[in-house]
Design an enzyme around this catalytic site. Structure first.
Site, PDB file in Angstrom:
ATOM      1  N   ASP A 169      30.634   0.246 -18.980  1.00  0.00           N
ATOM      2  CA  ASP A 169      31.445   1.268 -19.627  1.00  0.00           C
ATOM      3  C   ASP A 169      32.815   0.704 -20.051  1.00  0.00           C
ATOM      4  O   ASP A 169      33.195  -0.392 -19.650  1.00  0.00           O
ATOM      5  CB  ASP A 169      31.625   2.437 -18.645  1.00  0.00           C
ATOM      6  CG  ASP A 169      31.900   3.761 -19.342  1.00  0.00           C
ATOM      7  OD1 ASP A 169      31.819   3.815 -20.585  1.00  0.00           O
ATOM      8  OD2 ASP A 169      32.168   4.752 -18.633  1.00  0.00           O
ATOM      9  N   GLU A 193      37.594  -0.282 -24.339  1.00  0.00           N
ATOM     10  CA  GLU A 193      38.400   0.068 -25.511  1.00  0.00           C
ATOM     11  C   GLU A 193      39.825   0.489 -25.177  1.00  0.00           C
ATOM     12  O   GLU A 193      40.569   0.864 -26.055  1.00  0.00           O
ATOM     13  CB  GLU A 193      37.709   1.187 -26.309  1.00  0.00           C
ATOM     14  CG  GLU A 193      37.548   2.518 -25.596  1.00  0.00           C
ATOM     15  CD  GLU A 193      36.513   2.490 -24.497  1.00  0.00           C
ATOM     16  OE1 GLU A 193      35.407   2.025 -24.751  1.00  0.00           O
ATOM     17  OE2 GLU A 193      36.822   2.909 -23.368  1.00  0.00           O
ATOM     18  N   ASP A 243      30.413   9.116 -25.912  1.00  0.00           N
ATOM     19  CA  ASP A 243      30.524  10.451 -25.331  1.00  0.00           C
ATOM     20  C   ASP A 243      30.473  11.553 -26.372  1.00  0.00           C
ATOM     21  O   ASP A 243      31.503  12.116 -26.744  1.00  0.00           O
ATOM     22  CB  ASP A 243      31.842  10.555 -24.565  1.00  0.00           C
ATOM     23  CG  ASP A 243      31.947   9.514 -23.455  1.00  0.00           C
ATOM     24  OD1 ASP A 243      30.916   8.908 -23.118  1.00  0.00           O
ATOM     25  OD2 ASP A 243      33.058   9.333 -22.943  1.00  0.00           O
TER      26      ASP A 243
END
Lengths: 672, 672
Positions: free
Chosen positions: A394, A397, A461
């Site tokens: 995950d 960024e 997401d």
């Protein structure tokens, strides 16, 4: 590459395509100075530029040596920069050689045509054809809502600066394919903004002197993505076990996981994995349950997991986990990393702590080779050796721009490079463990290099809703644009992830999303950030039966899917493809963004609106067979029935897989 | 003005203040080329710029003749522009003489100090001190909500592009006063953007070559506004009848108007005017009741009005009307203007029609002298001769940028000039009728020239709410910033105007707004765009009694107010003043934006939040007396009781008007 000189200008022509056109009146290069500000709140950035100067470099002096073309651009000798145009390995490469005035803003204009379309720039959720707008390229949270005219975006923006916009993405990349049949890639990780809104030129803005700008033409789009991925790298094939069924996103501990598994297996769901992101423990926050972020098996939450992993493996079911590039301050790994000096620093030289919503974490500094070695060891020992067969890698960024990195390069420059560095850690850990054929990971953040290092992407997401910019539909242009950027393996959280405000995942949304997911390389569910508010795969038997049917469609389709994944691995041709990739002469196909070809022979038109029993589909001219009824179509705008369990899917009558497809069309399970 | 030359630069120094500092490293002038786009929907503009070039002109050559300083700025001779610095009438004037490269973007940098404050730029509703942000200067609708984080703004923006932002205003002006004690005014009507966010410089961006940039220093702020208005013009005094009471905003015809009037007069309200904006008739739209826009008495809606005007006049009550610069296509005036060629044209040479929300109107072309004469005749005949003593001269800020005007100048340039041209028409009509001492008009739109031509401003269309950026509170910085721009007469719709979405004007809001209005030059009500949704001055007896009391406060205060209005007319000192205007040494006073001095001797701290019984007030050091209790204060942060009917108002103990103020503090009416 050919240089065409004129009295007041010149052109760079590649295979008869004029890519760059320069004249004294309309220079192709502008230079300047700017001062960017990066306002970040939990991965949501407001990036602004104060442009102090922007100067067109009209004058040019050309010198040609062998096939090296060097142009000195200037204003009558002032503000001179030296640019090399050269052919390397069949590619046309533009290199910026000298920048004596220390410009930090570069604008390159490419020749554009009015009817041209542009695709790529990483993972774009709102647009597929990028012509007509500008696209800032900066990896960040994708945003909640991503449309300034929606209530969700407004609320997310007002409360957390988190609303996003049409261009916000985890995976931006300065790489695109033009329908003039060339690709362009800029080798640099600074903030960029590609502006495709002008009629006669594209303007590529770069907040740093680019190392290289690379162009290459192709005969077809298949040829082009092949050449692009020959440059950028290609993803490996997926492990064989993946194709045996869905990955159930389950949280809550060993007992809960097994119970949920047995329930759905009993009712017919084909399962190849349990994905337990909370394998390392949880914490509670106001956003919902959050993970512990210390990458070690949580024995309390998952007692006996190692034993269960072995037992499940014998049944063809794997266990997947979760990791990200941060270590929470409460954990043992933070302590170790901090002591060894592996964490990125703040301006005072102390460990930089990032606030993640009611908890803090350190940033493992991937510019320190030993830190990378250490983090790979963590992955190898705590995850691979422990028995996990894959994980969500995950984040990536968030890198704050005020962090101080060990390699001395500004975090403004490293920010966009971070996702691929994070991918590389994961990839190398698997390779060093000799497990590339058996272990996989999936990422949301990306950039140049993800093609080479990330084994698979997932769409991040989505909201648990039907919104075009951030719901089910948005996943389609995301997969297609990523394919045009060289990343051909994509999937998404079935049902979406983000529940905020009044959103709730409905049964219908879950069902429609699962139908689409059956025609992607991986089917994986996610409970979402607020599991109790969302409809889940096992919320009722009807959902389980539908999900079981779609898992059978997926497993039955595996021989075909495997071929596509192999093609992606060998040739860089994405698994999910835009219609025009195989129907170049079909004008209409260039603007279709909510349908895709699944390989050469299947066309998928996901139902992305609620309450639909019929669905409008555009088919390019060919012999198409409706998967569920066998009805034949020859192309054009058609309407088909789309009862739950029968998404709008068509196969080519002339496919060599017709028998397989027929069998799939006959799959039935408990009413679906 | 003094020129200070250095080896690598120079400074322009005015009365020992360095205003402009130029060096080869940090040039004071940048030039460039840009292409603006103006996306307009019903007066709400989205203005964007594509900056093609922005070039710092580092090199300079100075020639001095007498007191004329001519500087040729360039880059080693390239991009040269010639600028004259000269003293004229005690002012320092910067003139741009030559622009051979046809630049259309100019940036002038002024020296800034970190602790400096900036005020003015027309009517600013969100900020008073402008330091720290940039302010686009473009006349437009003020916006509904004006704060991107509020639900109201979001809704207005989503539905009609109408949300606005912190800088949107009917009255922008390239004029400001710095706490370095100088003013700056740019003589040009193009789009501009003044950026006060940089630490060491202010950057003034102009989308045209400015005619003149004018600077003048002053000893005090009183001195500065005096000098500024000596340059820009000053408003006349108000007619004597104004001070006799409130102006009742009434609609609905003669009978309704008289009935409402008699009801409140009977209950003690002092009235000097009935303002009937629907004197020319109405139409219904989904936004609410709208006016007919054909500037002729509607005999059906207002039967016998002319007779009633005469009768009312004998009682000291005047009638006011309404006009704007448009003529609706259904009306006689449109027909006449169209036939005579007085309407602005579209690109096809036909009358340009502006959509105003379910109806269309022509734009009277004020660049045609005969059209102006004609429109003034309409005002003189249909309004002044008819018997109106004043009117709202609405609009002025909508001029579309694609309209073709008779004078051949681009509407992009004329847009910001339009409000003052519209003011001039009204002003000259009154003057030509010889009625300047008896007839008045009030405008919301403004710009350079409004000081000279507009007789009074009103704050436009506030929301009927307590929001800081668009409700009661916003009127205070609006009045103060306008005062710092040279327009010293301001008032607002008591209770606000705009009702949209869930908004409703409450009784408390009306009451608090009326309390503030008693301390402005004019007290005027407005029913709002949806009268039935709003609390009105006569919605219950308690409101009428409170309103009566405030009208008595206003009329009792008239001798003092008249002096202030006279001072504004003679010296340009605004009636409503920021605290620092009289307390220069009080650091804190420079950041107070929700209190004001009403002339030298009264301090008003309006209650701008609901449900308050106590209110916090900051008083600069002086001898202050609380108006209602007589309690004395010497300054600092205090708390006072603010029951309805007793706004937080203080007067100076040393004022020569103490006896008048004492009398006002004793005014009581039916429980208030």
């Amino acid at each position: 590459m050919k240089l065409v000189q004129r009295e007041n200008g010149f052109s760079i022509v590649v295979n008869d395509k004029e890519i760059i056109e320069h004249s004294i009146e309309n220079p192709c290069i502008y230079v300047g100075k700017g001062k960017g500000t990066y306002d970040m709140f939990r991965g949501n950035f407001k990036v602004k530029d104060y442009i102090c100067e922007k100067i067109g470099l009209n004058d040019f002096e050309i010198s040609v040596e062998n096939s090296r073309v060097i142009v000195t651009f200037s204003n009558k000798g002032l503000n001179a920069i030296k640019v090399l145009f050269i052919e390397e390995d069949g590619r046309t490469v533009v290199k910026f050689l000298e920048n004596p005035d220390n410009f930090n803003r570069f604008w390159l204009r490419l020749k554009a045509e009015k009817e041209e379309h542009i695709y790529g720039c990483g993972e774009q959720f709102s647009d597929f054809d990028l012509r007509g707008k500008n696209y800032p390229l900066w990896t960040s949270e994708q945003g909640v809502g991503r449309n300034k005219n929606t209530y969700t975006t407004f609320m997310a923006e007002s409360m957390d600066q988190a609303g996003g916009d049409y261009y916000t993405t985890f995976f931006p990349e300065p790489t695109f394919i033009s329908t003039r049949k060339y690709y362009c890639h800029i080798n640099n990780s600074a903030y960029m903004d590609f502006d495709f809104s002008h009629e006669n030129f594209h303007e590529l803005q770069i907040w740093d002197m680019p190392e290289e700008i690379i162009f290459e033409t192709g005969e077809t789009y298949l040829d082009l993505v092949g050449k692009l991925t020959a440059l950028l790298g290609r993803q490996p094939e997926l492990p064989e076990w993946v194709y045996k069924g869905v990955w159930l996103g389950i949280q809550g501990g060993t007992e809960v996981a097994l119970k949920k598994l047995e329930n759905v297996v009993e009712k017919g769901v084909k399962v190849s994995g349990i994905w337990a992101q909370d394998w390392e423990g949880i914490r509670m926050t106001s956003f919902g349950k959050r993970l512990m972020w210390n990458w070690v098996w949580d024995k309390k939450l998952y007692p006996g997991l190692q034993e269960e992993i072995k037992k499940l493996r014998e049944r063809g079911i794997r266990v997947l986990g979760y990791i990200n590039p941060y270590v929470a301050i409460e954990g043992s790994l933070f302590k170790e990393a901090s002591e060894k000096g592996y964490l990125a620093k703040n301006k005072e030289g102390k460990d930089y702590l990032v606030e993640f919503g009611e908890f803090y974490a350190g940033v493992v500094d991937f510019t320190i080779p030993r830190a990378c070695v250490w983090y790979k060891e963590v992955i190898k020992k705590e995850m691979i050796e422990f028995g996990l067969s894959g994980w969500m890698a995950d984040f990536g960024e968030y890198l704050p721009t005020d962090v101080v990195l060990n390699n001395g390069v500004s975090a403004e420059i490293m920010h966009n490079a971070w996702p691929a560095m994070w991918a590389q850690i994961n990839r190398e850990a698997i390779e060093e463990a000799g497990k590339l054929d058996d272990v996989t990971f999936f990422m949301r953040a990306g950039g140049t290099g993800s093609q080479k290092y990330s084994t698979m992407m997932w769409a991040g997401d989505q909201n648990v809703d039907w919104s075009l910019d951030d719901g089910l539909a948005s996943v389609i242009p995301a997969a297609l644009s990523l394919g045009m950027t060289g990343c051909g393996l994509h999937h998404s959280d079935i049902g979406g992830y983000t529940t905020l405000f009044e959103m709730k995942r409905t049964k219908e949304l879950f069902i429609r999303w699962a139908e689409m997911a059956a025609f992607t390389p991986v089917m994986r569910t996610h409970e979402g950030n607020r599991p109790e508010a969302n409809w889940q795969f096992d919320s009722d038997d009807e959902t389980i039966y539908h999900f079981a049917k779609m898992s059978m469609v997926y497993t039955n389709l595996a021989p075909y899917t495997k071929e596509l994944v192999k093609e992606n691995s060998n040739k860089g041709i994405p698994v999910q493809r835009p219609l025009f990739m195989h129907y170049e002469n079909d004008e209409r196909s260039y603007s279709i963004k909510y349908e895709y070809l699944y390989g050469r022979d299947i066309l998928v038109a996901p139902v992305y609106e609620p309450g639909k029993t019929k669905w409008n589909v555009y088919l390019p001219e060919d012999k198409w067979v409706h998967l569920w009824t066998g009805k034949e179509y020859s192309g054009g705008d058609i309407e088909v029935s789309v009862p739950l369990g029968q998404p709008a899917v068509f196969y080519r009558k002339e496919s060599e897989h017709v028998e397989l497809f027929k069998k799939i069309g006959e799959v039935k399970h408990m009413g679906f």
